[in-house]
Design a protein around this motif. Structure first.
Motif, short mmCIF file in Angstrom:
data_model
loop_
_atom_site.label_atom_id
_atom_site.label_comp_id
_atom_site.label_asym_id
_atom_site.label_seq_id
_atom_site.Cartn_x
_atom_site.Cartn_y
_atom_site.Cartn_z
N VAL A 37 2.83 3.29 6.88
CA VAL A 37 3.09 1.86 6.74
C VAL A 37 4.36 1.64 5.92
CG1 VAL A 37 2.25 -0.31 5.75
CG2 VAL A 37 0.70 1.16 7.01
N MET A 38 4.55 2.41 4.88
CA MET A 38 5.75 2.27 4.06
C MET A 38 7.01 2.49 4.90
SD MET A 38 4.50 4.20 0.56
CE MET A 38 6.12 4.23 -0.18
N VAL A 39 6.99 3.50 5.76
CA VAL A 39 8.15 3.79 6.62
C VAL A 39 8.34 2.67 7.64
CG1 VAL A 39 9.02 5.37 8.39
CG2 VAL A 39 7.99 6.29 6.30
N LEU A 40 7.26 2.28 8.31
CA LEU A 40 7.37 1.24 9.34
C LEU A 40 7.80 -0.10 8.77
CD1 LEU A 40 4.18 2.04 11.46
CD2 LEU A 40 6.57 2.37 12.15
N GLY A 68 9.09 0.38 -0.41
CA GLY A 68 9.18 1.57 -1.24
C GLY A 68 7.96 1.91 -2.06
N SER A 69 6.93 1.07 -2.02
CA SER A 69 5.75 1.39 -2.83
C SER A 69 4.48 1.21 -2.01
CB SER A 69 5.69 0.49 -4.07
OG SER A 69 5.25 -0.80 -3.73
N PRO A 70 3.47 1.99 -2.33
CA PRO A 70 2.19 1.85 -1.63
C PRO A 70 1.59 0.45 -1.78
CG PRO A 70 2.23 3.89 -2.86
CD PRO A 70 3.45 3.12 -3.25
N GLN A 71 1.73 -0.15 -2.95
CA GLN A 71 1.21 -1.50 -3.18
C GLN A 71 1.86 -2.49 -2.23
OE1 GLN A 71 -1.11 -2.64 -5.45
NE2 GLN A 71 -0.87 -4.71 -4.68
#
Length: 66
Positions: free
Chosen positions: A16-19, A23-26
């Motif tokens: 999800v971060m890439v798509l 830059g953060s999981p949150q």
């Protein structure tokens, strides 16, 4: 605002971060949740309009058939 802690699979969050380009999981989780909610609202708007049109059609007097 209340906070919730959730354990997620790291691979899912990284994807999800890439798509989403965040830059953060949150931020990744927030993007997904906000998108899901927005999509639900758009669906409600479309179905509400259809339902309203159907009700208006049903409310009109029908021509006698026969």
């Amino acid at each position: 605002m209340a906070k919730v802690t959730v354990t997620l699979d790291a691979e899912l969050v990284v994807e999800v971060m890439v798509l989403a380009g965040v830059g953060s999981p949150q931020d990744a989780v927030e993007v997904v949740v906000r998108d899901y909610i927005a999509r639900g609202h758009r669906t409600e708007e479309r179905t509400e309009l259809t339902d309203r049109n159907l009700r208006e059609t049903d409310a009109k007097p029908q021509e006698p058939r026969g």
